[in-house]
Design a protein around this motif. Structure first.
Motif, PDB file in Angstrom:
ATOM      1  N   ALA A 115       4.482   1.474  -5.268  1.00 51.18           N
ATOM      2  CA  ALA A 115       4.319   2.403  -3.996  1.00 51.18           C
ATOM      3  C   ALA A 115       5.630   3.063  -3.748  1.00 51.18           C
ATOM      4  CB  ALA A 115       4.300   1.444  -3.005  1.00 51.18           C
ATOM      5  N   VAL A 147       5.267   6.346  -6.546  1.00 47.95           N
ATOM      6  CA  VAL A 147       3.861   6.982  -6.059  1.00 47.95           C
ATOM      7  C   VAL A 147       4.391   7.835  -5.200  1.00 47.95           C
ATOM      8  CG1 VAL A 147       1.679   6.710  -4.978  1.00 47.95           C
ATOM      9  CG2 VAL A 147       2.050   5.245  -6.775  1.00 47.95           C
ATOM     10  N   ALA A 188      -1.617   5.865  -8.240  1.00 41.15           N
ATOM     11  CA  ALA A 188      -1.556   4.636  -7.684  1.00 41.15           C
ATOM     12  C   ALA A 188      -2.557   2.998  -9.336  1.00 41.15           C
ATOM     13  CB  ALA A 188      -1.908   3.278  -6.620  1.00 41.15           C
ATOM     14  N   THR A 201      -1.473   2.331  -3.603  1.00 38.54           N
ATOM     15  CA  THR A 201      -1.326   1.092  -4.087  1.00 38.54           C
ATOM     16  C   THR A 201      -1.877  -0.063  -3.757  1.00 38.54           C
ATOM     17  OG1 THR A 201       1.117   1.801  -4.690  1.00 38.54           O
ATOM     18  CG2 THR A 201       0.870   0.463  -5.421  1.00 38.54           C
ATOM     19  N   PRO A 209      -5.871   0.930  -4.552  1.00 40.74           N
ATOM     20  CA  PRO A 209      -5.814   2.275  -5.831  1.00 40.74           C
ATOM     21  C   PRO A 209      -7.350   2.685  -5.891  1.00 40.74           C
ATOM     22  CG  PRO A 209      -5.279   0.413  -7.554  1.00 40.74           C
ATOM     23  CD  PRO A 209      -5.222  -0.397  -5.580  1.00 40.74           C
TER      24      PRO A 209
END
Length: 340
Positions: free
Chosen positions: A221, A224, A238, A303, A306
């Protein structure tokens, strides 16, 4: 007979009136609906009605009229002051009025921690706000055992954290109020408490049921969060990264390279991509050793949940738009169009 009936009506009205007053003051003193502390900023000149609406929208008040009515009865309708205030969890209307009509304590400061900020970024913000020296904060978050910070607390989300990992990744980005004489332990604990209140037990259970660890999700995360900005792009990115991990493909995240070099490049240079570090996901497959920042709730949710897709590549155009592609050829075409 008529007089007796009239007296009965008057008595009934008095009972109803007294009952309404008792009910009103009970509601004014009752706990509010929000289970979490809420920080609000009141601008200069904001009316009592607008403040009540603001608190209602922040889920602090269930009935806005209670605040305006109570403020009027207390003669405090014009006593609201401008400033940033932290209202406790489930704050009552009575307590909210008391807080919002009292000038903020001069010994408190507000610190806004942006999404994806690193521990070093946060340390600089805290020092700038004169909360604690950056070195003290960095030393505190470098601990590998949260019990050194909060000996009386056990944080479930840290249950699967590797013993060698620090608290980077768990310093939840939010707006905080700190006393200027706060200790490093108090400050770090406040970050951990906020993570616990924001990342729900449902999210943690969903992560664990997927076969992944909270530490793995927080680590990805953090990547991301630095790579993409919208909720939809985060879910797609993700899913793309999890797919790469599953097939043994390197993550090749520019954000991890920037973390190593300390730069903020849209496209790291060829030299940057060869930087020697286990955090360089161009050189080393798999997740980096730990988070590269402290991710937002949006990135953690994305995440943990996803979006599956055919995509395996993506890039950012100079205007910030993210272009996803399923094949390397398509990726190169986007690169030629927007970056070369």
């Amino acid at each position: 007979m008529r007089a007796r009936i009239t007296l009965g009506i008057v008595a009934a009205l008095l009972v109803l009136g007294i009952g309404s007053i008792v009910t009103f003051f009970h509601l004014v003193g009752a706990p509010g609906p929000n289970p979490n502390p809420v920080t609000v900023t009141i601008a200069t000149g904001t009316s009592a009605q607008a403040i009540a609406t603001q608190l209602h929208e922040a889920s602090v008040l269930s009935r806005p009229f209670l605040l305006t009515t109570y403020a009027t009865l207390e003669g405090a309708r014009d006593d609201f002051v401008a400033g940033t205030f932290t209202l406790p969890a489930r704050v009552s209307v009575r307590k909210a009025l008391d807080i919002l009509t009292t000038l903020p304590d001069a010994s408190e400061v507000t610190v806004r921690v942006p999404e994806s900020a690193t521990a070093r970024d946060i340390a600089a913000l805290l020092e700038q706000a004169e909360v604690i020296p950056s070195s003290e904060f960095l030393e505190a978050v470098s601990t590998t055992d949260s019990r050194t910070i909060a000996p009386d607390r056990t944080y479930d989300f840290l249950r699967d954290k590797p013993q060698s990992a620090t608290l980077e990744g768990y310093l939840f980005p939010d707006t905080y109020r700190f006393y200027t004489d706060a200790t490093a332990a108090h400050v770090v604990r406040k970050f951990l408490d906020t993570f616990e209140s924001k990342v729900s037990s449902e999210i943690l259970a969903n992560i664990r049921s997927s076969g992944r660890t909270v530490f793995e999700v927080v680590t990805l995360a953090s990547i991301v969060d630095k790579e993409v900005r919208t909720d939809r792009d985060r879910r797609l990115a993700a899913g793309l990264f999890w797919k790469r991990l599953e097939i043994g493909m390197a993550l090749q995240s520019d954000a991890t390279v920037n973390y190593v070099t300390g730069k903020q490049e849209l496209q790291p240079s060829a030299s940057d991509l060869t930087a020697e570090s286990p955090y360089n996901t161009y050189k080393y497959p798999g997740l980096p050793p730990g988070p590269i920042g402290n991710p937002s709730l949006s990135a953690i949710r994305a995440t943990a949940n996803p979006e599956a897709s055919e995509y395996l590549y993506f890039l950012h155009a100079p205007d910030g738009t993210t272009y996803f592609s399923a094949t390397y050829a398509e990726h190169l075409a986007y690169k030629a169009k927007y970056l070369d």
